[in-house]
Design a protein around this motif. Sequence first.
Motif, PDB file in Angstrom:
ATOM      1  N   ILE A   9       0.870  -1.177   0.000  1.00 30.52           N
ATOM      2  CA  ILE A   9       0.000   0.000   0.000  1.00 30.52           C
ATOM      3  C   ILE A   9       0.904   1.224   0.000  1.00 30.52           C
ATOM      4  N   ASN A  10       0.713   2.084  -0.987  1.00 34.03           N
ATOM      5  CA  ASN A  10       1.536   3.293  -1.059  1.00 34.03           C
ATOM      6  C   ASN A  10       0.764   4.464  -0.481  1.00 34.03           C
ATOM      7  N   GLY A  11       1.231   4.996   0.658  1.00 31.55           N
ATOM      8  CA  GLY A  11       0.563   6.118   1.311  1.00 31.55           C
ATOM      9  C   GLY A  11      -0.052   5.688   2.626  1.00 31.55           C
ATOM     10  N   SER A  13      -1.927   7.288   5.012  1.00 37.03           N
ATOM     11  CA  SER A  13      -2.809   8.328   5.529  1.00 37.03           C
ATOM     12  C   SER A  13      -4.178   7.675   5.768  1.00 37.03           C
ATOM     13  N   VAL A  14      -5.249   8.430   5.574  1.00 36.92           N
ATOM     14  CA  VAL A  14      -6.569   7.915   5.964  1.00 36.92           C
ATOM     15  C   VAL A  14      -6.911   6.607   5.242  1.00 36.92           C
ATOM     16  N   GLY A  15      -6.801   6.617   3.913  1.00 35.28           N
ATOM     17  CA  GLY A  15      -7.171   5.431   3.146  1.00 35.28           C
ATOM     18  C   GLY A  15      -6.182   4.293   3.341  1.00 35.28           C
ATOM     19  N   LEU A  32       3.212  -1.162   4.188  1.00 38.44           N
ATOM     20  CA  LEU A  32       2.546   0.145   4.148  1.00 38.44           C
ATOM     21  C   LEU A  32       3.634   1.210   3.988  1.00 38.44           C
ATOM     22  N   LEU A  33       3.762   1.734   2.778  1.00 42.14           N
ATOM     23  CA  LEU A  33       4.861   2.665   2.473  1.00 42.14           C
ATOM     24  C   LEU A  33       4.398   4.116   2.610  1.00 42.14           C
ATOM     25  N   GLU A  34       5.244   4.948   3.167  1.00 48.55           N
ATOM     26  CA  GLU A  34       4.907   6.361   3.336  1.00 48.55           C
ATOM     27  C   GLU A  34       6.170   7.189   3.113  1.00 48.55           C
ATOM     28  N   ARG A  35       6.042   8.178   2.231  1.00 44.29           N
ATOM     29  CA  ARG A  35       7.247   8.951   1.905  1.00 44.29           C
ATOM     30  C   ARG A  35       7.706   9.831   3.070  1.00 44.29           C
ATOM     31  N   ARG A  36       6.753  10.230   3.923  1.00 43.44           N
ATOM     32  CA  ARG A  36       7.172  11.062   5.050  1.00 43.44           C
ATOM     33  C   ARG A  36       7.763  10.175   6.143  1.00 43.44           C
ATOM     34  N   SER A  37       8.865  10.663   6.760  1.00 42.76           N
ATOM     35  CA  SER A  37       9.573   9.832   7.747  1.00 42.76           C
ATOM     36  C   SER A  37       8.938   9.934   9.126  1.00 42.76           C
ATOM     37  N   THR A  47     -10.257  20.001   6.496  1.00 41.10           N
ATOM     38  CA  THR A  47     -11.039  20.508   7.630  1.00 41.10           C
ATOM     39  C   THR A  47     -11.728  19.369   8.395  1.00 41.10           C
ATOM     40  N   HIS A  48     -11.396  18.134   8.026  1.00 41.28           N
ATOM     41  CA  HIS A  48     -11.560  16.936   8.865  1.00 41.28           C
ATOM     42  C   HIS A  48     -12.916  16.739   9.543  1.00 41.28           C
ATOM     43  N   TYR A  49     -13.969  16.962   8.813  1.00 38.81           N
ATOM     44  CA  TYR A  49     -15.310  16.531   9.243  1.00 38.81           C
ATOM     45  C   TYR A  49     -15.527  15.177   8.574  1.00 38.81           C
ATOM     46  N   ARG A 101      -9.196  17.039  14.359  1.00 36.52           N
ATOM     47  CA  ARG A 101      -8.118  17.624  13.548  1.00 36.52           C
ATOM     48  C   ARG A 101      -7.182  16.544  13.011  1.00 36.52           C
ATOM     49  N   ARG A 102      -6.643  16.818  11.833  1.00 37.64           N
ATOM     50  CA  ARG A 102      -5.723  15.846  11.229  1.00 37.64           C
ATOM     51  C   ARG A 102      -4.475  15.675  12.071  1.00 37.64           C
ATOM     52  N   GLU A 103      -4.069  16.698  12.805  1.00 36.60           N
ATOM     53  CA  GLU A 103      -2.875  16.534  13.641  1.00 36.60           C
ATOM     54  C   GLU A 103      -3.131  15.524  14.756  1.00 36.60           C
ATOM     55  N   ALA A 159      -2.700   4.539  -2.376  1.00 39.76           N
ATOM     56  CA  ALA A 159      -3.464   5.313  -1.383  1.00 39.76           C
ATOM     57  C   ALA A 159      -2.706   6.615  -1.191  1.00 39.76           C
ATOM     58  N   ASP A 160      -2.166   7.107  -2.310  1.00 37.97           N
ATOM     59  CA  ASP A 160      -1.184   8.186  -2.255  1.00 37.97           C
ATOM     60  C   ASP A 160      -1.747   9.530  -2.709  1.00 37.97           C
ATOM     61  N   GLY A 161      -3.043   9.714  -2.473  1.00 35.19           N
ATOM     62  CA  GLY A 161      -3.608  11.048  -2.558  1.00 35.19           C
ATOM     63  C   GLY A 161      -3.906  11.548  -3.958  1.00 35.19           C
ATOM     64  N   TYR A 184     -10.435  29.112   2.085  1.00 32.02           N
ATOM     65  CA  TYR A 184      -9.480  29.470   3.135  1.00 32.02           C
ATOM     66  C   TYR A 184     -10.091  29.125   4.482  1.00 32.02           C
ATOM     67  N   PHE A 185      -9.253  28.643   5.383  1.00 28.49           N
ATOM     68  CA  PHE A 185      -9.789  28.342   6.716  1.00 28.49           C
ATOM     69  C   PHE A 185      -8.768  28.647   7.805  1.00 28.49           C
ATOM     70  N   ALA A 186      -9.291  28.785   9.029  1.00 27.69           N
ATOM     71  CA  ALA A 186      -8.428  29.044  10.186  1.00 27.69           C
ATOM     72  C   ALA A 186      -9.052  28.397  11.417  1.00 27.69           C
TER      73      ALA A 186
HETATM   74  C1  LIG Z   1      -9.245  22.458   1.859  1.00 27.16           C
HETATM   75  C2  LIG Z   1      -9.649  21.035   2.064  1.00 27.16           C
HETATM   76  C3  LIG Z   1     -10.583  20.704   3.054  1.00 27.16           C
HETATM   77  C4  LIG Z   1     -10.989  19.384   3.206  1.00 27.16           C
HETATM   78  N1  LIG Z   1     -11.903  19.099   4.185  1.00 27.16           N
HETATM   79  C5  LIG Z   1     -12.366  17.840   4.343  1.00 27.16           C
HETATM   80  C6  LIG Z   1     -13.336  17.536   5.336  1.00 27.16           C
HETATM   81  O1  LIG Z   1     -13.812  18.400   6.084  1.00 27.16           O
HETATM   82  N2  LIG Z   1     -13.751  16.245   5.437  1.00 27.16           N
HETATM   83  C7  LIG Z   1     -13.263  15.261   4.628  1.00 27.16           C
HETATM   84  O2  LIG Z   1     -13.685  14.114   4.754  1.00 27.16           O
HETATM   85  N3  LIG Z   1     -12.320  15.520   3.685  1.00 27.16           N
HETATM   86  C8  LIG Z   1     -11.877  16.785   3.532  1.00 27.16           C
HETATM   87  N4  LIG Z   1     -10.909  17.051   2.593  1.00 27.16           N
HETATM   88  C9  LIG Z   1     -10.400  15.933   1.753  1.00 27.16           C
HETATM   89  C10 LIG Z   1      -9.426  15.045   2.542  1.00 27.16           C
HETATM   90  O3  LIG Z   1      -8.375  15.825   3.034  1.00 27.16           O
HETATM   91  C11 LIG Z   1      -8.895  13.942   1.629  1.00 27.16           C
HETATM   92  O4  LIG Z   1      -9.979  13.394   0.913  1.00 27.16           O
HETATM   93  C12 LIG Z   1      -8.206  12.807   2.404  1.00 27.16           C
HETATM   94  O5  LIG Z   1      -7.052  13.246   3.054  1.00 27.16           O
HETATM   95  C13 LIG Z   1      -7.836  11.663   1.454  1.00 27.16           C
HETATM   96  O6  LIG Z   1      -7.118  10.694   2.157  1.00 27.16           O
HETATM   97  P1  LIG Z   1      -6.115   9.716   1.396  1.00 27.16           P
HETATM   98  O7  LIG Z   1      -5.630   8.755   2.420  1.00 27.16           O
HETATM   99  O8  LIG Z   1      -6.745   9.196   0.173  1.00 27.16           O
HETATM  100  O9  LIG Z   1      -4.938  10.648   0.861  1.00 27.16           O
HETATM  101  P2  LIG Z   1      -3.964  11.671   1.622  1.00 27.16           P
HETATM  102  O10 LIG Z   1      -4.516  12.029   2.952  1.00 27.16           O
HETATM  103  O11 LIG Z   1      -3.682  12.762   0.656  1.00 27.16           O
HETATM  104  O12 LIG Z   1      -2.641  10.827   1.864  1.00 27.16           O
HETATM  105  C14 LIG Z   1      -1.786  10.397   0.835  1.00 27.16           C
HETATM  106  C15 LIG Z   1      -0.535   9.840   1.490  1.00 27.16           C
HETATM  107  O13 LIG Z   1       0.324   9.272   0.493  1.00 27.16           O
HETATM  108  C16 LIG Z   1       1.662   9.689   0.721  1.00 27.16           C
HETATM  109  N5  LIG Z   1       2.354   9.651  -0.586  1.00 27.16           N
HETATM  110  C17 LIG Z   1       2.063  10.369  -1.697  1.00 27.16           C
HETATM  111  N6  LIG Z   1       2.880  10.051  -2.710  1.00 27.16           N
HETATM  112  C18 LIG Z   1       3.721   9.099  -2.250  1.00 27.16           C
HETATM  113  C19 LIG Z   1       4.787   8.354  -2.834  1.00 27.16           C
HETATM  114  N7  LIG Z   1       5.166   8.536  -4.108  1.00 27.16           N
HETATM  115  N8  LIG Z   1       5.438   7.434  -2.068  1.00 27.16           N
HETATM  116  C20 LIG Z   1       5.069   7.234  -0.773  1.00 27.16           C
HETATM  117  N9  LIG Z   1       4.064   7.910  -0.176  1.00 27.16           N
HETATM  118  C21 LIG Z   1       3.396   8.828  -0.896  1.00 27.16           C
HETATM  119  C22 LIG Z   1       1.514  11.099   1.286  1.00 27.16           C
HETATM  120  O14 LIG Z   1       2.661  11.511   1.997  1.00 27.16           O
HETATM  121  C23 LIG Z   1       0.283  10.930   2.202  1.00 27.16           C
HETATM  122  O15 LIG Z   1       0.609  10.501   3.485  1.00 27.16           O
HETATM  123  C24 LIG Z   1     -10.456  18.356   2.393  1.00 27.16           C
HETATM  124  C25 LIG Z   1      -9.502  18.670   1.427  1.00 27.16           C
HETATM  125  C26 LIG Z   1      -9.112  19.996   1.245  1.00 27.16           C
HETATM  126  C27 LIG Z   1      -8.098  20.316   0.192  1.00 27.16           C
END
Ligand SMILES: Cc1cc2nc3c(=O)[nH]c(=O)nc-3n(C[C@H](O)[C@H](O)[C@H](O)COP(=O)(O)OP(=O)(O)OC[C@H]3O[C@@H](n4cnc5c(N)ncnc54)[C@H](O)[C@@H]3O)c2cc1C
Length: 440
Positions: A9-11, A13-15, A32-37, A47-49, A101-103, A159-161, A184-186
């Motif tokens: 699995i590449n990435g 994060s959430v997926g 489970l591979l992730e480019r960030r260390s 905004t993580h709802y 929050r994502r953090e 799963a790399d976004g 924009y958000f804060a």
């Molecule tokens: C402004 C904004 C607001 C949002 N608000 C919401 C919200 O309120 N609710 C919601 O459900 N969604 C929201 N989203 C969408 C949400 O952030 C994404 O849908 C979600 O993060 C997707 O998860 P993911 O695991 O698919 O990908 P990501 O979270 O993007 O993770 C991809 C991972 O793959 C890694 N990666 C990438 N390329 C490589 C590579 N070549 N080799 C190794 N690793 C790699 C990255 O480092 C990262 O960790 C928002 C998005 C934006 C832009």
Amino acid sequence: MSNAYDVIINGASVGGCTAAILYARQGARVALLERRSDVNAHKVLCTHYIQASAYPVMAATGLDKALEQVGAIANTADYWTRWGWIRPPHDPAGAHGYSVRRETLDPLLRKLAAGTEGVDLKAGHTVDELLVEGGRVVGVAGTAREEPFSLRARLVVGADGKDSTIARLAGARTETTENGRFSYFAYFKGLARQPGDAARVYYLEPDNAYVMPMEDDVTVIAAVVSKARLDEFKADLDGAYTNFVRSLPEAPDIDNAERISKIVGTVNYPLISRDPAGSGYALIGDAALTSDPLAAVGCAWAMQSAQWLVSESAPAVTDADAASGAAVDAALARYGARHAEETGPHHHLIADYAAARPFNEIEEFSFSAAARDARMAAHFHTFGSRLMTVEEFLAPEIVARMEEVNGHGLSDEVLRRLAGEDVAGSGDGAADDVFEGVAR
Ligand SMILES: Cc1cc2nc3c(=O)[nH]c(=O)nc-3n(C[C@H](O)[C@H](O)[C@H](O)COP(=O)(O)OP(=O)(O)OC[C@H]3O[C@@H](n4cnc5c(N)ncnc54)[C@H](O)[C@@H]3O)c2cc1C
């Protein structure tokens, strides 16, 4: 090179983390591979709802309990429209997702995955090549701490976004839709909250905003604005954002709260839809479908698409006797069809609304009914939480109820189109598109 793993699995994060946990629970050996260390790294642009549609997946991975322990909010929402507030009943025992929050979320989920037997989290690994044999993806290669690495498996999962490397290298078919809004958000601390911590979503036509309570007394406020106003925000981001929030109906009292972050956002965020599977590989989360952030579906669909993939493919992926990839590829085809069925009609409507156009007739009809009637408000919220299909949202008995509370019905043309009739020469291409999504 032997197959030390069943799935790569590449990435992480959430997926990716969700898929890793679910595959490993089915007995798969997962890289489970992730480019960030840094295992504590998190996605900033979010905004993580998390919608209620993902609750069953979070319960299956154990993330639900872990989130409750860190104070994540069991979420619900009110919606402002020109007809007034849509206020679904907020039942604490009802369906909900989480706001967190994502953090907080990202490290928690990554540690949950890394702690699952069968998952090998390889942080600091960047994939930049696919291994392909006979037209089938059989592994990946890349760099880890300046050293090359390569791995093979029966299945490679991207799963790399949104800018997915796996999708690009595999040449996955991609469709892009322009987004007519920027956002924009804060983050604020100490902001007075709604009863039950309900989020507020504003439909300002064409602009949008949302106010979402998170854990630790933190609230995120987003301005999602038509690109027609981009210059105003570029000239003075602080002033434009602050004025925008202050001018919201029943505005959150940001002047009596502490802003604890910079204003962050993105001015160009096209929607991206890709074929979610090919020979030897699958895409989940944003890699398969980056919908409009405004719809807040990305995290939920990342988790759900992970679950759809695992439920279709785990038996084939863990079958040590399988000589070829045929069984895996058949499972991937089923996953692709399921992904399209579950997300396609929803995304179709979301993508059309991303044009920052005025409400169409169906939106006016359904939003106004939801503002006027508690039952329709609950129905509207269930649909927005992606707990029902587009077809269920506009079922004949629902349209009849909306007609009753609005005191008028839909036009004949719209009714005929909802019934699936091709109404020649009516409306423009964009309107036809919307009807494709809702036609029964
Ligand atoms: C402004 C904004 C607001 C949002 N608000 C919401 C919200 O309120 N609710 C919601 O459900 N969604 C929201 N989203 C969408 C949400 O952030 C994404 O849908 C979600 O993060 C997707 O998860 P993911 O695991 O698919 O990908 P990501 O979270 O993007 O993770 C991809 C991972 O793959 C890694 N990666 C990438 N390329 C490589 C590579 N070549 N080799 C190794 N690793 C790699 C990255 O480092 C990262 O960790 C928002 C998005 C934006 C832009």
